[in-house]
Design a protein around this motif. Structure first.
Motif, short mmCIF file in Angstrom:
data_model
loop_
_atom_site.label_atom_id
_atom_site.label_comp_id
_atom_site.label_asym_id
_atom_site.label_seq_id
_atom_site.Cartn_x
_atom_site.Cartn_y
_atom_site.Cartn_z
N SER A 140 0.89 -1.36 0.04
CA SER A 140 -0.07 -0.02 0.11
C SER A 140 0.76 1.18 -0.03
O SER A 140 0.45 2.24 -0.61
CB SER A 140 -0.84 0.11 1.40
OG SER A 140 -1.94 -1.10 1.40
N MET A 141 1.95 1.31 0.91
CA MET A 141 2.73 2.28 0.83
C MET A 141 3.55 2.35 -0.44
O MET A 141 3.77 3.77 -0.99
CB MET A 141 3.89 2.19 1.85
CG MET A 141 3.36 2.75 3.14
SD MET A 141 4.67 3.18 4.57
CE MET A 141 5.54 4.72 3.98
N VAL B 30 2.02 1.80 -3.57
CA VAL B 30 1.03 2.48 -4.18
C VAL B 30 1.24 3.90 -4.05
O VAL B 30 1.13 4.71 -4.79
CB VAL B 30 -0.38 1.92 -4.18
CG1 VAL B 30 -1.32 2.61 -4.87
CG2 VAL B 30 -0.31 0.41 -4.47
N GLY B 31 1.28 4.32 -2.58
CA GLY B 31 1.24 5.64 -2.36
C GLY B 31 2.63 6.45 -2.90
O GLY B 31 2.48 7.71 -3.55
N TYR B 32 3.71 5.75 -2.84
CA TYR B 32 5.20 6.25 -3.56
C TYR B 32 4.98 6.46 -5.04
O TYR B 32 5.26 7.42 -5.51
CB TYR B 32 6.07 5.61 -3.46
CG TYR B 32 6.72 5.73 -1.91
CD1 TYR B 32 7.42 7.09 -1.61
CD2 TYR B 32 7.03 4.63 -0.99
CE1 TYR B 32 7.68 7.23 -0.25
CE2 TYR B 32 7.60 4.72 0.17
CZ TYR B 32 8.16 6.09 0.68
OH TYR B 32 8.77 6.25 1.81
N LEU C 101 1.80 6.64 -6.72
CA LEU C 101 1.31 7.79 -6.91
C LEU C 101 1.66 9.15 -6.94
O LEU C 101 1.57 10.15 -7.80
CB LEU C 101 -0.25 7.86 -6.25
CG LEU C 101 -1.26 6.56 -6.44
CD1 LEU C 101 -2.20 6.50 -5.50
CD2 LEU C 101 -1.84 6.82 -7.76
N ALA C 102 2.65 9.24 -5.90
CA ALA C 102 3.23 10.51 -5.92
C ALA C 102 4.21 10.78 -6.90
O ALA C 102 4.29 11.85 -7.10
CB ALA C 102 3.87 10.40 -4.40
N ASN D 83 -5.72 -0.26 2.94
CA ASN D 83 -4.92 0.26 1.86
C ASN D 83 -5.08 1.73 1.63
O ASN D 83 -4.21 2.36 1.46
CB ASN D 83 -5.43 -0.49 0.61
CG ASN D 83 -4.77 -0.11 -0.65
OD1 ASN D 83 -3.56 0.00 -0.58
ND2 ASN D 83 -5.41 0.35 -1.67
N GLY E 291 -2.63 3.10 4.21
CA GLY E 291 -1.32 2.78 3.72
C GLY E 291 -0.95 3.54 2.49
O GLY E 291 0.29 4.24 2.44
N VAL E 292 -1.60 3.90 1.46
CA VAL E 292 -1.37 4.69 0.40
C VAL E 292 -1.34 6.07 0.90
O VAL E 292 -0.30 6.61 0.16
CB VAL E 292 -2.66 4.52 -0.71
CG1 VAL E 292 -2.70 5.73 -1.84
CG2 VAL E 292 -2.79 3.15 -1.35
N GLY F 265 2.25 6.27 1.87
CA GLY F 265 3.16 6.37 1.20
C GLY F 265 3.27 7.88 0.45
O GLY F 265 4.50 8.22 0.24
N LEU F 266 2.14 8.42 0.24
CA LEU F 266 2.16 9.57 -0.43
C LEU F 266 2.67 10.84 0.44
O LEU F 266 3.34 11.72 0.26
CB LEU F 266 0.61 10.19 -0.67
CG LEU F 266 0.06 9.45 -1.95
CD1 LEU F 266 -1.49 9.52 -1.88
CD2 LEU F 266 0.56 10.45 -3.17
N ALA G 65 6.19 10.58 0.48
CA ALA G 65 6.90 11.13 -0.48
C ALA G 65 6.83 12.70 -0.42
O ALA G 65 7.28 13.28 -1.55
CB ALA G 65 6.36 10.85 -1.65
N TYR H 222 4.07 14.68 0.45
CA TYR H 222 2.70 15.25 0.27
C TYR H 222 1.99 15.30 1.75
O TYR H 222 2.37 14.53 2.57
CB TYR H 222 1.61 14.49 -0.48
CG TYR H 222 2.14 14.80 -1.94
CD1 TYR H 222 1.37 15.82 -2.78
CD2 TYR H 222 3.09 14.03 -2.87
CE1 TYR H 222 1.98 16.03 -4.18
CE2 TYR H 222 3.29 14.02 -3.95
CZ TYR H 222 3.01 15.19 -4.78
OH TYR H 222 3.03 15.51 -5.89
#
Lengths: 279, 326
Positions: free
Chosen positions: A125-126, A128-130, A132-133, B69, B72-73, B76-77, B80, B82
């Motif tokens: 999931s992280m 996926v976040g990276y 998307l970023a 999720n 978690g997403v 991640g953002l 990075a 955000y």
């Protein structure tokens, strides 16, 4: 950038020896889970795939590697030490009070760690976040996530897989370290997730199945993933848990060798087996 | 029932629901917070993040009914660079995704904003499964989290801005029904971690947040008619709690009532008691949901049935005053 395969073989040997030494010194840890993943980690950090500068580990445009199977932290620490992120002798502080090298990766303690993992199922999931970023920032950053195979029992993995498929994240690659064992036994018996590639494909991923302890196959698979467009990448990496010390594990009558260091009296024998390069 | 609206009855003028105020604030702050991204779990029309999503579609991601999720997403953002906001029903975002809030957000101290809407029993007819009544307790148990429970429209708007300006994880609790106004946009002062003294008093202090601030003020009015001087604190930030305000309340008034729309365990009452016991022990009484689930009914009927009323707050005040004077 193409790195001679012999050079990668030599690095892989060094990582395995480090994994054995630091976990034996710590008196606990997961050397066998770390050793199955060595060829993939070697290819990423030393084979020209991961854009990661140890002198600038927080570069916003860097590529990310998330070790979702956080118990394999020694393989990541060994790679980061060889990249020059910290002094090699610091590996021997693994799991000791105050060390940056905790039992499971802690991104607050050490640059180069892209996710604090250890509670299985959360790394993708992280990732996926990276990814998307990176798309939002248009910086070309790639994200690689390594999961275990037992870890695929976590539902969150499939939530993440579905969302990566939805967004067509071709800057994301998930490598499943299919070493076939989990804590209490065979991953095929505990909760068989086969076909792993078929499941990811059903969520819209591009998939490959490779021998993940064959350095050249890993390189080739990562190259194919990098040129793939429009879909996230899954590499099912078929490996052996404890690859590099399999003969000694057979002698000790334990093909899983889960969550325990090599006893000090066998350490040199294990290292000799790694040096000899026997499977 | 995403678009339906209901309201909480009161003698005070009615304002918008705190979820609406949050949603409008988010929409308007999207421009100045260029790094703000929102990850939704397919309830954006209930939690009002869709208003941001309509205006900034590139910065809005609906990952489906998958809160684990979702969190978690967002992590991640945030990792990075955000500012990542996740929102769902309070019950789902805290209970379903708790391990993700713990490991992927709190442990690495990532800049993720967690908004739980439809908190408490005041959501009404949908019943117990949708009612977040333990969310404050759970959020407070995440190391490093700031936990905020605004009382009304103006404070929810101000809290949203303060939450985005804060660096680090925040849990913001908002509700579904329209609620009485406590503040106006012009007069509100809102600072994270700093209680608002809504009225001074010397005999006892009523400490409330969220939906219970209005009834606290109503109770204080009724008690004043009996000659009892009541201090009223809006303790919108449960963590970090305003220990100075607690110290002053305990030392200067010597008795405390805590009123909240939450289970007894782990909410504002627990946090106040833990701190007052250390600073200066004084008698305390509680008005909350006790140790039970909610059920279906209109918000008004549920508020009455579960005793979240000014009458009950006033009764608790008389009880604590008797204990103080005993």
């Amino acid at each position: 950038m193409s790195v001679p395969i012999d050079q990668l073989h030599a690095i892989a040997k060094e990582l395995r020896k480090d994994i054995l030494r630091m976990t034996t010194e710590a008196g606990s840890g997961h050397p066998s889970s770390s050793m199955s993943a060595v060829e993939v980690v070697t290819a990423l950090y030393f084979g020209g795939f991961l854009n990661f500068d140890a002198k600038n580990p927080k570069d916003p445009n860097r590529d990310r590697f998330i070790l979702s199977k956080g118990h394999a932290a020694p393989v990541l620490y060994a790679a980061l030490a060889h990249k020059g992120l910290f002094p090699h002798e610091e590996l021997m502080t693994l799991r000791k009070l105050g060390s940056r090298l905790e039992g499971h990766p802690n991104m607050l303690r050490l640059g180069g760690i892209e996710a604090s993992t250890g509670s299985l199922g959360q790394g993708l999931s992280m990732g996926v976040g990276y990814a998307l970023a990176a798309r939002l920032s248009q910086n070309g950053s790639q994200t690689y996530v390594m999961t275990g195979d037992g870890e695929l029992g976590q539902g969150q993995i499939w939530e993440a897989a579905a969302s990566a498929g939805k967004y067509g994240l071709d800057n994301l690659t998930c490598i499943v370290d299919r070493n076939g064992f989990q804590q209490t036994g065979s991953a095929f018996d505990v909760l068989n997730m086969d076909p792993i590639d078929g499941k990811f494909a059903a969520f819209g991923w591009s998939t490959q199945v490779i021998n993940g302890n064959d350095q050249q196959e890993v390189i080739d698979a990562l190259n194919r993933a990098r040129s793939n467009k429009g879909r996230p990448n899954c590499i099912v990496s078929l490996t052996k848990k404890g690859f590099g010390m399999l003969n000694l594990m057979t002698k000790l009558n334990d093909q899983n060798f889960h969550g325990k260091p090599m006893p000090a009296k066998y350490l040199e024998e294990a290292i000799a087996e790694v040096e000899a390069g026997l499977a | 029932m995403a678009g339906a609206s209901s309201s909480v009855k009161s003698s005070r003028p009615l304002g918008k629901a705190t979820r609406d105020a949050f949603g409008r604030a988010l929409e308007s702050l999207g421009e100045s917070f260029g790094s703000l991204v929102v990850v939704d779990a397919d309830v954006g029309n209930s939690t009002r993040t869709e208003w941001f999503g309509h205006k900034y579609p590139d910065r809005f991601f609906n990952v489906g009914i998958a809160e684990s999720n979702q969190v978690g997403v967002a992590a991640g953002l945030a990792a990075a660079g955000y500012t990542a906001l996740v929102s769902s029903f309070a019950a789902f975002i805290t209970c379903n995704a708790y391990d993700q809030l713990r490991m992927s957000v709190a442990y690495p101290k990532l800049n993720v904003k967690v908004v739980g809407s439809h908190a408490g029993i005041s959501i009404g007819e949908d019943g117990a499964s949708q009612m977040g009544i333990e969310d404050v307790s759970l959020a407070c148990s995440l190391p490093g989290f700031v936990v905020v429970v605004p009382a009304d429209e103006a404070s929810a708007k101000a809290a949203t801005a303060a939450m985005l300006a804060h660096q680090g994880p925040v849990y913001l609790r908002v509700g579904r029904p329209d609620v009485p106004k406590v503040y106006s946009d012009e007069t509100i002062h809102f600072e994270l971690g700093k209680a608002n003294t809504l009225q001074q008093g010397t005999d006892l202090t009523i400490i409330a947040n969220g939906l219970m601030v209005g009834p606290a003020l109503d109770a204080a009015e009724a008690l004043a008619a009996e000659g009892i001087s009541v201090r009223v604190l809006d303790m919108h930030t449960v963590k970090p709690i305003d220990r100075d305000a607690l110290k002053a309340a305990a030392e200067e008034t010597g008795a405390i009532v805590v009123a909240e729309e939450h289970l007894a365990h782990g909410g504002l009452g627990s946090v106040v008691a833990m701190n007052v016991a250390e600073i200066k022990p004084v008698p305390i009484r509680y008005v909350n949901l006790g140790d039970q689930f909610g059920e279906s009914g209109t918000p008004e009927a549920l508020i009455e049935a579960f005793g979240l009323t000014s009458t009950n707050v006033a009764a608790a005040a008389r009880s604590v005053l008797a204990a103080k004077r005993a």
